[in-house]
Design a protein around this motif. Structure first.
Motif, PDB file in Angstrom:
ATOM      1  N   LYS A   5       0.848  -1.209   0.000  1.00 31.33           N
ATOM      2  CA  LYS A   5       0.000   0.000   0.000  1.00 31.33           C
ATOM      3  C   LYS A   5       0.874   1.246   0.000  1.00 31.33           C
ATOM      4  O   LYS A   5       1.807   1.352   0.794  1.00 31.33           O
ATOM      5  CB  LYS A   5      -0.921  -0.019   1.220  1.00 31.33           C
ATOM      6  N   GLY A 197      -8.006   8.409   5.969  1.00 27.22           N
ATOM      7  CA  GLY A 197      -6.840   7.574   6.270  1.00 27.22           C
ATOM      8  C   GLY A 197      -7.118   6.092   6.066  1.00 27.22           C
ATOM      9  O   GLY A 197      -6.309   5.236   6.405  1.00 27.22           O
ATOM     10  N   ASP A 200      -5.054   2.373   4.543  1.00 23.96           N
ATOM     11  CA  ASP A 200      -4.350   1.342   5.328  1.00 23.96           C
ATOM     12  C   ASP A 200      -5.321   0.214   5.673  1.00 23.96           C
ATOM     13  O   ASP A 200      -4.965  -0.967   5.642  1.00 23.96           O
ATOM     14  CB  ASP A 200      -3.846   1.904   6.668  1.00 23.96           C
TER      15      ASP A 200
HETATM   16 MG    MG Z   1      -2.436   7.440   5.876  1.00 26.27          MG
END
Ligand code: MG
Ligand code: ASP
Length: 440
Positions: A5, A197, A200
Protein backbone atom coordinates in the motif's frame (compact mmCIF):
# COMPACT_ATOMS: atom_id res chain seq x y z
CA UNK A 1 0.95 -13.11 -2.75
CA UNK A 2 1.55 -9.86 -0.91
CA UNK A 3 -0.09 -6.49 -0.48
CA UNK A 4 1.77 -3.22 -0.99
CA UNK A 5 0.00 0.00 0.00
CA UNK A 6 1.33 3.40 -0.97
CA UNK A 7 0.11 6.53 0.77
CA UNK A 8 -0.65 9.96 -0.65
CA UNK A 9 2.87 11.35 -0.46
CA UNK A 10 4.30 8.22 -2.09
CA UNK A 11 2.20 8.89 -5.19
CA UNK A 12 1.86 12.66 -4.78
CA UNK A 13 4.58 13.65 -7.25
CA UNK A 14 5.14 12.15 -10.70
CA UNK A 15 8.71 11.21 -9.74
CA UNK A 16 7.44 9.46 -6.64
CA UNK A 17 5.00 7.45 -8.74
CA UNK A 18 7.93 6.37 -10.90
CA UNK A 19 9.66 5.15 -7.73
CA UNK A 20 6.56 3.21 -6.74
CA UNK A 21 6.66 1.44 -10.11
CA UNK A 22 10.23 0.37 -9.34
CA UNK A 23 9.22 -0.94 -5.94
CA UNK A 24 6.34 -3.00 -7.26
CA UNK A 25 8.60 -4.63 -9.83
CA UNK A 26 11.50 -5.19 -7.43
CA UNK A 27 10.56 -8.83 -6.83
CA UNK A 28 8.64 -11.56 -8.56
CA UNK A 29 6.04 -12.21 -5.89
CA UNK A 30 2.49 -11.63 -7.14
CA UNK A 31 1.01 -8.57 -5.44
CA UNK A 32 -1.98 -6.37 -4.95
CA UNK A 33 -0.92 -2.73 -4.97
CA UNK A 34 -3.26 -0.44 -3.03
CA UNK A 35 -3.01 3.28 -3.71
CA UNK A 36 -4.22 6.37 -1.86
CA UNK A 37 -5.17 9.54 -3.65
CA UNK A 38 -2.34 11.97 -4.50
CA UNK A 39 -1.46 13.93 -1.37
CA UNK A 40 -3.77 16.91 -0.91
CA UNK A 41 -6.48 15.54 -3.19
CA UNK A 42 -8.83 14.11 -0.57
CA UNK A 43 -8.56 17.34 1.44
CA UNK A 44 -9.40 19.29 -1.71
CA UNK A 45 -12.39 17.02 -2.39
CA UNK A 46 -13.59 17.51 1.19
CA UNK A 47 -13.44 21.27 0.64
CA UNK A 48 -15.35 20.99 -2.62
CA UNK A 49 -18.01 18.95 -0.85
CA UNK A 50 -18.21 21.45 1.98
CA UNK A 51 -18.65 24.32 -0.44
CA UNK A 52 -21.44 22.38 -2.13
CA UNK A 53 -23.08 21.60 1.19
CA UNK A 54 -23.06 25.33 2.02
CA UNK A 55 -24.57 26.05 -1.36
CA UNK A 56 -21.50 28.04 -2.38
CA UNK A 57 -21.23 26.78 -5.92
CA UNK A 58 -18.81 29.49 -6.99
CA UNK A 59 -16.28 28.41 -4.40
CA UNK A 60 -16.78 24.77 -5.39
CA UNK A 61 -16.26 25.63 -9.05
CA UNK A 62 -12.99 27.41 -8.32
CA UNK A 63 -11.75 24.57 -6.14
CA UNK A 64 -12.58 22.04 -8.87
CA UNK A 65 -10.73 24.10 -11.47
CA UNK A 66 -7.65 24.41 -9.27
CA UNK A 67 -7.60 20.67 -8.68
CA UNK A 68 -8.01 19.92 -12.37
CA UNK A 69 -5.09 22.21 -13.21
CA UNK A 70 -2.99 20.28 -10.72
CA UNK A 71 -3.76 16.98 -12.44
CA UNK A 72 -3.16 18.38 -15.91
CA UNK A 73 0.28 19.45 -14.80
CA UNK A 74 0.91 16.16 -13.00
CA UNK A 75 0.48 13.99 -16.09
CA UNK A 76 2.91 16.06 -18.16
CA UNK A 77 5.67 14.93 -15.81
CA UNK A 78 4.31 11.44 -15.26
CA UNK A 79 4.11 10.35 -18.89
CA UNK A 80 6.13 10.96 -22.04
CA UNK A 81 4.38 8.84 -24.65
CA UNK A 82 1.89 11.07 -26.54
CA UNK A 83 -0.66 8.25 -26.75
CA UNK A 84 -0.52 7.68 -23.01
CA UNK A 85 -0.79 11.42 -22.39
CA UNK A 86 -3.95 11.49 -24.48
CA UNK A 87 -5.40 8.65 -22.43
CA UNK A 88 -4.47 10.42 -19.19
CA UNK A 89 -6.16 13.60 -20.41
CA UNK A 90 -9.27 11.58 -21.13
CA UNK A 91 -9.19 10.13 -17.59
CA UNK A 92 -8.91 13.62 -16.11
CA UNK A 93 -11.70 14.92 -18.33
CA UNK A 94 -13.95 12.05 -17.31
CA UNK A 95 -13.51 12.65 -13.58
CA UNK A 96 -13.63 16.43 -13.74
CA UNK A 97 -16.69 16.33 -15.95
CA UNK A 98 -18.33 14.37 -13.16
CA UNK A 99 -17.24 17.01 -10.66
CA UNK A 100 -18.63 19.73 -12.90
CA UNK A 101 -21.95 17.97 -13.22
CA UNK A 102 -22.33 17.92 -9.44
CA UNK A 103 -22.40 21.70 -9.52
CA UNK A 104 -25.76 21.44 -11.20
CA UNK A 105 -27.42 18.79 -9.06
CA UNK A 106 -28.57 18.90 -5.49
CA UNK A 107 -26.14 17.94 -2.79
CA UNK A 108 -26.63 14.82 -0.70
CA UNK A 109 -24.62 12.55 1.54
CA UNK A 110 -24.42 9.94 -1.22
CA UNK A 111 -23.06 12.57 -3.60
CA UNK A 112 -20.50 13.59 -1.01
CA UNK A 113 -19.16 10.02 -0.98
CA UNK A 114 -19.00 10.00 -4.76
CA UNK A 115 -16.99 13.20 -4.70
CA UNK A 116 -14.57 11.81 -2.11
CA UNK A 117 -14.00 8.69 -4.21
CA UNK A 118 -12.55 10.59 -7.17
CA UNK A 119 -9.06 10.84 -5.64
CA UNK A 120 -8.31 7.13 -5.50
CA UNK A 121 -10.01 6.49 -8.84
CA UNK A 122 -7.71 9.07 -10.44
CA UNK A 123 -4.48 7.97 -8.77
CA UNK A 124 -4.91 4.31 -9.72
CA UNK A 125 -5.88 5.04 -13.32
CA UNK A 126 -2.93 7.39 -13.81
CA UNK A 127 -0.54 4.93 -12.21
CA UNK A 128 -1.86 2.20 -14.47
CA UNK A 129 -1.21 4.39 -17.51
CA UNK A 130 2.34 4.92 -16.38
CA UNK A 131 2.87 1.17 -15.87
CA UNK A 132 1.55 0.62 -19.38
CA UNK A 133 4.00 3.16 -20.72
CA UNK A 134 6.82 1.39 -18.87
CA UNK A 135 5.61 -1.98 -20.30
CA UNK A 136 4.89 -3.37 -16.86
CA UNK A 137 2.22 -6.02 -17.13
CA UNK A 138 -0.60 -5.48 -14.61
CA UNK A 139 -4.34 -5.21 -14.23
CA UNK A 140 -6.52 -2.64 -12.50
CA UNK A 141 -9.16 -4.20 -10.25
CA UNK A 142 -11.87 -1.80 -9.06
CA UNK A 143 -12.24 -1.70 -5.27
CA UNK A 144 -15.91 -0.84 -5.80
CA UNK A 145 -16.39 -4.38 -7.13
CA UNK A 146 -15.17 -6.14 -3.99
CA UNK A 147 -14.72 -3.80 -1.00
CA UNK A 148 -18.07 -3.83 0.78
CA UNK A 149 -19.30 -2.45 4.09
CA UNK A 150 -22.53 -3.29 5.90
CA UNK A 151 -25.22 -1.08 7.40
CA UNK A 152 -22.99 -0.30 10.41
CA UNK A 153 -20.11 0.70 8.13
CA UNK A 154 -18.29 -2.51 9.01
CA UNK A 155 -16.34 -4.23 6.24
CA UNK A 156 -17.73 -7.63 5.31
CA UNK A 157 -14.60 -9.71 5.16
CA UNK A 158 -16.44 -12.82 3.92
CA UNK A 159 -17.94 -11.02 0.93
CA UNK A 160 -14.69 -9.21 0.21
CA UNK A 161 -12.90 -12.55 0.14
CA UNK A 162 -15.33 -14.14 -2.31
CA UNK A 163 -15.54 -11.17 -4.68
CA UNK A 164 -11.83 -10.48 -4.64
CA UNK A 165 -10.86 -14.07 -5.34
CA UNK A 166 -13.26 -14.10 -8.31
CA UNK A 167 -11.55 -11.01 -9.70
CA UNK A 168 -8.12 -12.54 -9.18
CA UNK A 169 -9.24 -15.80 -10.78
CA UNK A 170 -10.39 -13.95 -13.85
CA UNK A 171 -6.89 -12.57 -14.26
CA UNK A 172 -4.94 -15.66 -13.29
CA UNK A 173 -2.01 -14.95 -15.56
CA UNK A 174 -1.34 -11.52 -13.98
CA UNK A 175 1.18 -10.84 -11.25
CA UNK A 176 0.53 -7.20 -10.45
CA UNK A 177 -2.94 -6.04 -9.45
CA UNK A 178 -3.63 -2.36 -8.80
CA UNK A 179 -6.58 -1.19 -6.73
CA UNK A 180 -7.94 1.78 -4.80
CA UNK A 181 -7.60 2.17 -1.07
CA UNK A 182 -10.24 3.96 0.98
CA UNK A 183 -13.28 3.51 -1.26
CA UNK A 184 -15.98 0.91 -0.80
CA UNK A 185 -19.57 0.09 -1.57
CA UNK A 186 -22.13 0.25 1.22
CA UNK A 187 -25.19 -1.86 2.05
CA UNK A 188 -27.33 0.27 -0.29
CA UNK A 189 -24.90 -0.37 -3.13
CA UNK A 190 -23.72 3.25 -3.11
CA UNK A 191 -20.15 4.43 -3.30
CA UNK A 192 -18.81 4.90 0.23
CA UNK A 193 -15.47 4.92 2.03
CA UNK A 194 -13.58 3.57 5.03
CA UNK A 195 -13.16 7.06 6.57
CA UNK A 196 -10.16 9.35 6.36
CA UNK A 197 -6.84 7.57 6.27
CA UNK A 198 -8.73 4.39 5.38
CA UNK A 199 -6.38 3.16 2.68
CA UNK A 200 -4.35 1.34 5.33
CA UNK A 201 -7.56 -0.35 6.38
CA UNK A 202 -8.25 -1.37 2.76
CA UNK A 203 -4.76 -2.84 2.52
CA UNK A 204 -5.15 -4.81 5.71
CA UNK A 205 -8.59 -6.12 4.71
CA UNK A 206 -7.26 -7.18 1.32
CA UNK A 207 -4.24 -8.84 2.95
CA UNK A 208 -6.58 -10.72 5.29
CA UNK A 209 -8.91 -11.70 2.45
CA UNK A 210 -6.15 -13.23 0.31
CA UNK A 211 -4.14 -14.52 3.27
CA UNK A 212 -1.17 -12.47 2.07
CA UNK A 213 2.41 -13.31 3.00
CA UNK A 214 2.81 -9.72 4.21
CA UNK A 215 0.96 -6.41 4.17
CA UNK A 216 3.45 -3.68 3.36
CA UNK A 217 2.46 -0.12 4.21
CA UNK A 218 4.75 2.28 2.35
CA UNK A 219 4.95 5.87 3.59
CA UNK A 220 7.62 8.54 3.83
CA UNK A 221 9.01 7.66 7.24
CA UNK A 222 11.04 4.60 8.18
CA UNK A 223 8.49 2.90 10.38
CA UNK A 224 6.86 3.74 13.67
CA UNK A 225 9.05 5.81 15.91
CA UNK A 226 9.44 5.74 19.67
CA UNK A 227 8.14 9.29 20.04
CA UNK A 228 6.61 12.12 18.02
CA UNK A 229 9.34 13.55 15.76
CA UNK A 230 7.44 16.85 15.55
CA UNK A 231 7.80 17.34 19.28
CA UNK A 232 11.13 15.81 20.30
CA UNK A 233 14.51 16.19 18.63
CA UNK A 234 15.61 12.61 18.57
CA UNK A 235 13.48 9.59 17.81
CA UNK A 236 14.27 6.09 16.64
CA UNK A 237 12.32 3.61 14.56
CA UNK A 238 10.86 0.62 16.40
CA UNK A 239 12.04 -2.66 14.91
CA UNK A 240 9.22 -4.93 15.98
CA UNK A 241 5.82 -4.60 17.62
CA UNK A 242 3.05 -6.99 18.46
CA UNK A 243 -0.38 -6.32 16.96
CA UNK A 244 -1.60 -5.20 20.40
CA UNK A 245 1.22 -2.73 20.83
CA UNK A 246 0.73 -1.41 17.32
CA UNK A 247 -3.01 -1.00 17.92
CA UNK A 248 -2.37 1.04 21.08
CA UNK A 249 0.16 3.21 19.29
CA UNK A 250 -1.97 3.70 16.21
CA UNK A 251 -4.93 4.72 18.30
CA UNK A 252 -2.94 6.90 20.66
CA UNK A 253 -1.49 9.16 18.07
CA UNK A 254 1.13 7.50 15.88
CA UNK A 255 -0.27 8.90 12.63
CA UNK A 256 1.55 6.42 10.44
CA UNK A 257 -1.09 3.70 10.56
CA UNK A 258 -4.89 3.85 10.68
CA UNK A 259 -5.95 2.22 13.98
CA UNK A 260 -8.69 0.07 12.42
CA UNK A 261 -6.17 -1.49 10.07
CA UNK A 262 -4.67 -3.65 12.80
CA UNK A 263 -7.50 -6.10 13.43
CA UNK A 264 -7.84 -7.74 10.01
CA UNK A 265 -4.10 -8.42 9.88
CA UNK A 266 -4.11 -9.60 13.45
CA UNK A 267 -7.16 -11.80 13.10
CA UNK A 268 -5.82 -13.51 9.98
CA UNK A 269 -2.27 -13.37 11.25
CA UNK A 270 -0.73 -11.48 8.34
CA UNK A 271 2.49 -9.66 9.28
CA UNK A 272 2.45 -5.93 8.60
CA UNK A 273 5.55 -4.00 7.58
CA UNK A 274 5.85 -0.25 7.71
CA UNK A 275 8.35 0.83 5.07
CA UNK A 276 9.77 4.02 3.62
CA UNK A 277 9.57 4.77 -0.11
CA UNK A 278 12.40 7.29 0.28
CA UNK A 279 14.64 4.69 1.90
CA UNK A 280 13.40 1.36 0.59
CA UNK A 281 16.25 -0.57 2.19
CA UNK A 282 15.66 0.70 5.71
CA UNK A 283 14.30 -1.97 8.03
CA UNK A 284 11.13 -0.15 9.02
CA UNK A 285 8.80 -1.66 11.59
CA UNK A 286 7.57 -5.22 11.59
CA UNK A 287 4.22 -5.90 13.27
CA UNK A 288 3.49 -9.52 14.06
CA UNK A 289 1.84 -11.67 16.66
CA UNK A 290 5.08 -11.59 18.64
CA UNK A 291 6.37 -8.47 20.33
CA UNK A 292 10.00 -9.27 19.62
CA UNK A 293 11.35 -7.83 22.84
CA UNK A 294 10.33 -6.80 26.33
CA UNK A 295 10.12 -3.29 27.76
CA UNK A 296 8.96 0.18 26.80
CA UNK A 297 8.98 0.77 23.07
CA UNK A 298 7.23 4.04 22.43
CA UNK A 299 5.18 6.91 23.74
CA UNK A 300 2.39 8.55 21.79
CA UNK A 301 -0.07 11.32 22.50
CA UNK A 302 -3.64 11.92 21.50
CA UNK A 303 -5.19 15.39 21.78
CA UNK A 304 -8.77 16.54 21.87
CA UNK A 305 -9.71 14.45 24.87
CA UNK A 306 -12.48 15.34 27.31
CA UNK A 307 -12.47 13.94 30.84
CA UNK A 308 -15.76 13.47 32.62
CA UNK A 309 -15.95 12.87 36.36
CA UNK A 310 -19.13 11.56 37.96
CA UNK A 311 -19.11 11.83 41.70
CA UNK A 312 -21.76 10.31 43.86
CA UNK A 313 -21.93 9.11 47.40
CA UNK A 314 -24.52 6.70 46.10
CA UNK A 315 -21.70 4.90 44.35
CA UNK A 316 -20.39 3.91 47.76
CA UNK A 317 -20.97 0.18 48.20
CA UNK A 318 -23.48 0.22 45.37
CA UNK A 319 -23.46 -2.17 42.46
CA UNK A 320 -24.81 -1.40 39.03
CA UNK A 321 -23.57 2.18 39.14
CA UNK A 322 -20.96 1.74 36.42
CA UNK A 323 -23.44 -0.03 34.20
CA UNK A 324 -25.78 2.95 34.34
CA UNK A 325 -22.93 5.31 33.58
CA UNK A 326 -21.72 3.21 30.65
CA UNK A 327 -25.23 2.91 29.25
CA UNK A 328 -25.38 6.65 28.81
CA UNK A 329 -22.28 6.54 26.62
CA UNK A 330 -23.61 3.56 24.73
CA UNK A 331 -26.86 5.36 24.01
CA UNK A 332 -24.92 8.19 22.37
CA UNK A 333 -22.54 5.83 20.55
CA UNK A 334 -19.57 7.46 22.23
CA UNK A 335 -16.68 5.22 23.13
CA UNK A 336 -14.75 5.54 26.36
CA UNK A 337 -10.97 5.35 26.20
CA UNK A 338 -9.59 5.69 29.72
CA UNK A 339 -11.33 4.98 32.96
CA UNK A 340 -10.28 5.35 36.59
CA UNK A 341 -12.40 4.84 39.65
CA UNK A 342 -12.36 5.64 43.33
CA UNK A 343 -14.95 4.55 45.83
CA UNK A 344 -17.12 7.62 45.29
CA UNK A 345 -16.25 8.79 41.82
CA UNK A 346 -15.46 7.59 38.37
CA UNK A 347 -13.56 9.46 35.65
CA UNK A 348 -13.72 8.52 32.00
CA UNK A 349 -12.33 10.06 28.85
CA UNK A 350 -13.83 10.39 25.40
CA UNK A 351 -12.33 11.66 22.15
CA UNK A 352 -15.58 12.60 20.50
CA UNK A 353 -17.70 15.19 22.26
CA UNK A 354 -20.50 15.81 19.78
CA UNK A 355 -23.07 14.48 22.26
CA UNK A 356 -21.41 15.91 25.34
CA UNK A 357 -24.39 18.07 26.33
CA UNK A 358 -26.82 15.15 26.18
CA UNK A 359 -24.38 12.84 27.96
CA UNK A 360 -23.77 15.28 30.83
CA UNK A 361 -27.47 15.90 31.22
CA UNK A 362 -28.21 12.20 31.60
CA UNK A 363 -25.23 11.56 33.87
CA UNK A 364 -26.41 14.27 36.23
CA UNK A 365 -29.17 11.90 37.29
CA UNK A 366 -26.44 9.76 38.94
CA UNK A 367 -24.21 12.37 40.58
CA UNK A 368 -22.30 15.61 40.22
CA UNK A 369 -20.61 15.84 36.83
CA UNK A 370 -17.38 17.72 36.13
CA UNK A 371 -15.80 18.24 32.73
CA UNK A 372 -12.18 18.89 31.78
CA UNK A 373 -11.81 19.67 28.12
CA UNK A 374 -8.66 20.07 26.04
CA UNK A 375 -6.83 17.16 27.62
CA UNK A 376 -4.25 14.83 26.10
CA UNK A 377 -3.71 11.13 26.63
CA UNK A 378 -0.06 10.19 26.73
CA UNK A 379 0.32 6.50 26.25
CA UNK A 380 3.41 4.46 27.09
CA UNK A 381 3.45 1.30 25.04
CA UNK A 382 5.65 -1.75 25.17
CA UNK A 383 5.73 -5.45 25.89
CA UNK A 384 5.09 -6.63 29.45
CA UNK A 385 5.90 -3.14 30.67
CA UNK A 386 3.87 -3.54 33.79
CA UNK A 387 6.29 -6.29 34.78
CA UNK A 388 9.38 -4.47 33.59
CA UNK A 389 11.54 -3.21 36.41
CA UNK A 390 11.92 0.47 37.03
CA UNK A 391 9.35 1.56 34.43
CA UNK A 392 7.00 3.09 36.97
CA UNK A 393 9.76 4.84 38.86
CA UNK A 394 11.31 6.25 35.70
CA UNK A 395 7.93 7.24 34.38
CA UNK A 396 6.78 9.13 37.47
CA UNK A 397 10.16 10.73 38.04
CA UNK A 398 10.14 11.94 34.47
CA UNK A 399 6.67 13.48 34.65
CA UNK A 400 6.95 14.92 38.14
CA UNK A 401 6.58 18.54 36.90
CA UNK A 402 3.35 17.66 35.06
CA UNK A 403 -0.11 17.88 36.66
CA UNK A 404 -1.33 14.38 35.78
CA UNK A 405 -5.13 14.16 35.86
CA UNK A 406 -5.62 10.39 35.44
CA UNK A 407 -3.42 7.27 35.32
CA UNK A 408 -4.45 4.01 33.77
CA UNK A 409 -2.26 1.05 34.61
CA UNK A 410 -2.83 -2.66 34.36
CA UNK A 411 -5.63 -2.66 31.78
CA UNK A 412 -3.19 -4.57 29.63
CA UNK A 413 0.41 -5.60 30.00
CA UNK A 414 1.55 -3.33 27.24
CA UNK A 415 0.12 0.04 28.08
CA UNK A 416 0.23 2.75 30.73
CA UNK A 417 -1.74 5.90 29.98
CA UNK A 418 -1.63 9.32 31.55
CA UNK A 419 -4.15 12.09 31.09
CA UNK A 420 -2.62 15.56 31.14
CA UNK A 421 -3.72 19.06 30.10
CA UNK A 422 -3.00 19.62 26.40
CA UNK A 423 -0.69 22.53 27.24
CA UNK A 424 1.75 20.09 28.89
CA UNK A 425 1.97 17.68 25.99
CA UNK A 426 5.24 18.84 24.44
CA UNK A 427 6.98 19.02 27.78
CA UNK A 428 5.69 15.59 28.79
CA UNK A 429 6.84 13.90 25.58
CA UNK A 430 10.26 15.51 25.93
CA UNK A 431 10.59 14.47 29.56
CA UNK A 432 9.59 10.91 28.72
CA UNK A 433 12.00 10.77 25.80
CA UNK A 434 14.78 11.47 28.24
CA UNK A 435 13.47 9.52 31.21
CA UNK A 436 12.44 6.35 29.38
CA UNK A 437 14.68 6.23 26.33
CA UNK A 438 17.67 8.35 27.35
CA UNK A 439 17.13 10.51 24.27
CA UNK A 440 17.28 14.31 24.47
MG1 MG B 1 -2.44 7.44 5.88
N1 ASP C 1 -7.17 9.44 0.52
C1 ASP C 1 -7.80 9.15 1.77
C2 ASP C 1 -7.45 10.20 2.79
O1 ASP C 1 -6.68 11.09 2.51
C3 ASP C 1 -7.50 7.80 2.29
C4 ASP C 1 -6.05 7.55 2.61
O2 ASP C 1 -5.19 8.19 2.03
O3 ASP C 1 -5.76 6.69 3.43
O4 ASP C 1 -7.98 10.16 3.86
Amino acid sequence: MKVMKFGGTSVGKPQRMHEVAKLVTADEEPKIVVLSALSGTTNALVEISESMARGDRNAAKQQIEALEAHYKQFITELLTDPGQLEKAKAVITEHFEFLTIILRISFSEALNKDILAQGELLSTKLFSLYLEEAHIDHVLIPALEFMTIDGNDEPQIGTIKVKLSQLLQRNKEKKIFITQGYISRNARGEVDNLKRGGSDYSASLIAAAINASVCEIWTDIDGMHNNDPRVVNKTMPIEQLSFEEAAELAYFGAKILHPASIWPAQYFNVPVKLLNTLQPLAKGTLITEKAGSVGVKAVAAKDGITAIKIKSSRMLLAYGFLRKVFEVFEKYRTSIDMITTSEVAVSVTIDNDIYIKEIVKELEAYGAVELDTNQTIVSIVGNEITETKEVMRKLFEAVSPVPVRMVSYGGSRHNISLLIPRSYKEQTLQLLNKGLFGLE
